[in-house]
Design a protein around this motif. Structure first.
Motif, mmCIF file in Angstrom:
data_model
loop_
_atom_site.group_PDB
_atom_site.id
_atom_site.type_symbol
_atom_site.label_atom_id
_atom_site.label_comp_id
_atom_site.label_asym_id
_atom_site.label_seq_id
_atom_site.Cartn_x
_atom_site.Cartn_y
_atom_site.Cartn_z
ATOM 1 N N GLU A 1 -3.998 3.379 5.967
ATOM 2 C CA GLU A 1 -3.938 4.779 6.305
ATOM 3 C C GLU A 1 -5.004 5.336 7.549
ATOM 4 O O GLU A 1 -5.056 5.921 8.373
ATOM 5 C CB GLU A 1 -4.611 5.806 5.333
ATOM 6 N N GLU A 2 -6.144 4.681 7.276
ATOM 7 C CA GLU A 2 -7.232 4.660 8.785
ATOM 8 C C GLU A 2 -6.597 3.949 9.746
ATOM 9 O O GLU A 2 -6.470 4.579 10.629
ATOM 10 C CB GLU A 2 -8.259 4.578 7.473
ATOM 11 N N LYS B 1 -3.557 2.334 10.200
ATOM 12 C CA LYS B 1 -2.224 2.243 10.279
ATOM 13 C C LYS B 1 -2.104 0.652 11.247
ATOM 14 O O LYS B 1 -1.380 1.140 11.864
ATOM 15 C CB LYS B 1 -2.012 3.334 11.741
ATOM 16 N N LYS C 1 -6.175 3.489 1.925
ATOM 17 C CA LYS C 1 -7.295 4.415 2.570
ATOM 18 C C LYS C 1 -7.422 3.671 3.970
ATOM 19 O O LYS C 1 -7.399 3.781 4.730
ATOM 20 C CB LYS C 1 -8.413 4.039 1.704
ATOM 21 N N THR D 1 0.674 -1.265 0.026
ATOM 22 C CA THR D 1 -0.087 0.374 -0.004
ATOM 23 C C THR D 1 0.739 1.348 -0.078
ATOM 24 O O THR D 1 0.600 2.548 -0.696
ATOM 25 C CB THR D 1 -1.029 0.464 1.445
ATOM 26 N N GLU D 2 2.195 1.273 0.615
ATOM 27 C CA GLU D 2 2.697 2.266 0.481
ATOM 28 C C GLU D 2 3.481 2.319 -0.872
ATOM 29 O O GLU D 2 3.825 3.477 -0.774
ATOM 30 C CB GLU D 2 3.794 2.428 1.965
#
Length: 192
Positions: free
Chosen positions: A91-92, A94, A88, A19-20
């Motif tokens: 990010e939400e 972690k 998303k 995801t990164e």
């Protein structure tokens, strides 16, 4: 040949994007143990057990265990499981694991992933030592009576024989591209 990877078999190689935005393969994880688990964004069994998985990752990361989540679900079956939605979600929440996208679903096939979530523990040589569920009630973690994943990790790290090496994963089917959301490959069956 069994559908799902068998105890003692080598971890199939992968080259998937996290995801990164960074690509990862097996050799990027040079730890005593590697836990690969198939997961997704929408499954109630995943959502119900994510915080238990978080605690397991936090507990064992310092003990030489790496954790890698792989989403193999087709976004054509569930739009929530798209790569942008994976980003998303990370990010939400972690989450403390690497979250990879298996867009072609080749890695799910190579491992014989049956459900989300489905866990595989590999030793230092990347041979399979445990596969199946993490907990016995992933949809409602308040009702957990056993944590098979942690039991296997503890037994191995203490130098003991893993008592239960194979359990049935509990969760939603992998969502295969172009198939009904409940479809499973003909040769996929219960592990035990």
């Amino acid at each position: 040949m069994a559908y799902t990877l068998q105890i003692g078999e080598q971890a199939p190689e992968f080259n998937l994007t996290a995801t990164e935005g960074k690509p990862y393969n097996i050799s990027d994880f040079n730890t005593e143990l590697l836990v690969v688990f198939f997961t997704c964004n929408h499954c109630p069994y995943v959502i119900g057990s994510d915080e238990v998985t978080r605690k397991t990752v936090e507990k064992y990361s310092a003990k030489g265990v790496s954790f890698v989540g792989i989403n193999s679900n087709s976004e054509n079956t569930y739009a929530e499981d798209s790569f942008p939605n994976m980003i998303k979600r990370m990010e939400e929440h972690k989450f403390p694991w690497i979250y990879l996208y298996d867009e072609t679903q080749e890695i799910a096939k190579a491992y014989g992933a049956l459900k989300t979530p489905h866990f595989f523990i590999f030793d230092k040589n990347r041979n399979l030592i445990y596969t199946g569920r993490a907990i016995d009630n992933p949809k409602d973690s308040s009702k957990i009576s056993i944590n098979d994943l942690e039991n296997a990790l503890d037994q191995y790290l203490e130098g003991k024989e893993i008592k239960i090496k194979v359990t049935n994963p509990i969760g939603c089917n992998i969502k295969w591209d172009g198939k009904d959301k409940h479809w499973m490959p003909a040769d996929a069956c219960d592990l035990i």
